[in-house]
Design a protein around this motif. Structure first.
Motif, short mmCIF file in Angstrom:
data_model
loop_
_atom_site.label_atom_id
_atom_site.label_comp_id
_atom_site.label_asym_id
_atom_site.label_seq_id
_atom_site.Cartn_x
_atom_site.Cartn_y
_atom_site.Cartn_z
N PRO A 194 45.34 42.03 33.01
CA PRO A 194 46.22 43.41 33.56
C PRO A 194 45.44 43.56 35.13
CG PRO A 194 44.42 43.81 31.81
CD PRO A 194 44.41 42.26 31.95
N PHE A 195 44.76 43.01 35.37
CA PHE A 195 44.41 43.69 37.37
C PHE A 195 45.26 42.55 38.15
CE2 PHE A 195 41.90 42.77 40.87
CZ PHE A 195 41.47 44.05 41.42
N ALA B 107 45.04 32.27 45.48
CA ALA B 107 44.00 32.94 45.32
C ALA B 107 42.78 33.28 44.54
CB ALA B 107 44.28 34.36 45.59
N ALA B 108 41.86 33.20 45.35
CA ALA B 108 40.41 32.45 44.97
C ALA B 108 39.76 32.88 43.28
CB ALA B 108 38.75 32.22 45.52
N GLY B 109 40.33 34.34 43.36
CA GLY B 109 39.62 36.12 42.48
C GLY B 109 39.87 36.78 42.22
N SER B 110 39.79 37.36 41.61
CA SER B 110 40.78 38.97 41.11
C SER B 110 40.76 39.08 42.69
CB SER B 110 39.57 39.95 39.67
OG SER B 110 39.91 38.91 38.75
N ALA B 111 39.63 40.08 43.01
CA ALA B 111 39.90 41.00 44.06
C ALA B 111 40.39 40.11 45.33
CB ALA B 111 38.22 41.41 44.64
N ALA B 112 40.10 39.25 45.05
CA ALA B 112 40.83 37.99 46.38
C ALA B 112 42.56 37.86 46.21
CB ALA B 112 40.47 36.36 45.92
N ALA B 113 43.08 38.61 44.89
CA ALA B 113 45.01 38.81 44.82
C ALA B 113 45.41 39.74 46.04
CB ALA B 113 44.95 38.85 43.37
N LEU B 114 44.21 40.42 45.98
CA LEU B 114 44.63 41.95 47.54
C LEU B 114 44.34 40.95 48.53
CD1 LEU B 114 43.02 45.23 45.96
CD2 LEU B 114 45.24 44.36 45.98
#
Length: 330
Positions: free
Chosen positions: A27-28, A169-176
């Motif tokens: 969901p993130f 994008a590499a990870g969850s926060a990198a999606a932003l």
């Protein structure tokens, strides 16, 4: 979908972003896509994107059963996407449904832009569209990814990879970070800054920054870079140097380098150059047509240096950037 989100009727000429949501999706990352591409931005004076969700089934159980997503369109909605964001999942080893992979292949074949957040790179690779291409994935899964998809040119120590029509994008926060990069690529630095302010998120972290930093949170408040960064951002048009930043932070240049590496994943010079280039882009968008003036006011020195940096970073010249994003008066 919130009341601010885009309606299904596509506004004339507006780029359509479609997200495929599949069983056990995170969901993130879905929230990141909705926040960046799905909300109305009245402060920009225009619609940025037409945003839609789709899924292979009428009811989609999200990660670990946190909630069930219903009421979204079927996979047919992916057929007219200009940008298609593919699903990810906590366990990247679990194969994707054939109908999802087929939808991705068809989108790629007709020239749609593809985006994978975090383990979404596995989905793209499983669909076969990443062979011979650059991509990134979470550092935790690098060995597994290389073992399964040796034809993909995996870059493990970056936040995101922009390989033209396929972005990862590499990870969850990198999606932003990647989402804001796409907004900047589509609409320019000024609009991307507007979106980042709404998100209360850093407006520009270059994709080449490292995924993992040794000490992402400073041990003591005195080691935070925030004060010196804010000070430098107000003086980008002056001949700032790394020793100047070190003196302002009351540390040696070597210590400043260590803190930048630990907290931002880049060198002080790389950060300073990135901030100056972002300011140059905003000046061009606001109507400054004199490249020497843009270079001077952004601290880049000469128009030749500005042209070289813009071409290397954005892939286009300042003149082409002005034609695409320039408006208003200086």
């Amino acid at each position: 979908m919130t009341k601010e989100s885009s309606h299904h009727a596509r506004p004339a000429g507006v780029h359509r972003v479609v997200v495929i949501v599949d069983e056990n999706s995170n969901p993130f990352e879905l929230g990141c896509a909705t926040e960046v591409f799905g909300l109305r931005r009245p402060e920009t004076g225009r619609d940025l994107y037409d945003f839609r969700l789709c899924a292979p089934e009428a009811r989609t159980l999200m990660r670990d059963g946190f909630f069930t997503l219903t009421g979204v369109e079927g996979l047919a909605a992916a057929e007219d996407a200009d940008t298609l964001i593919v699903p990810n999942r906590p366990d990247p080893q679990v194969p994707r449904r054939r109908e999802v992979l087929d939808a991705i292949r068809r989108a790629h074949a007709r020239g749609a832009r593809l985006i994978g957040f975090c383990s979404g790179a596995f989905t793209l690779a499983e669909a076969g569209v990443l062979d011979g291409r650059r991509a990134t994935a979470h550092w935790q899964w690098a060995d597994s990814f290389r073992a399964r998809f040796p034809a993909v040119r995996l870059e493990t120590d970056v936040l995101f990879v922009d390989d033209g029509d396929i972005l990862t994008a590499a990870g969850s926060a990198a999606a932003l970070d990647l989402g804001l990069h796409v907004v900047r690529r589509d609409h320019g630095a000024e609009v991307a800054n507007t979106v980042s302010r709404r998100l209360v998120f850093a407006a520009h972290r270059d994709g080449g920054q490292r995924q993992f930093v040794e000490r992402p949170m400073p041990d003591t408040p005195d080691e935070s870079l925030a004060p010196v960064l804010a000070w430098a951002q107000e003086r980008l048009d002056t001949p700032l140097t790394v020793p100047d930043l070190a003196r302002r932070a009351a540390v040696s240049p070597a210590t400043l380098h260590r803190r930048f590496r630990a907290q931002l994943g880049c060198t002080p010079l790389a950060w300073l150059t990135g901030e100056r280039l972002a300011l140059a882009c905003r000046l061009i968008e606001r109507g400054e047509n004199r490249m020497e003036a843009v270079a001077r006011h952004s601290g880049l020195g000469t128009a030749a240096n500005l042209r070289a940096l813009m071409r290397r970073t954005t892939g286009i010249t300042p003149t082409a950037y002005r034609r695409r994003f320039g408006r208003g008066t200086p």
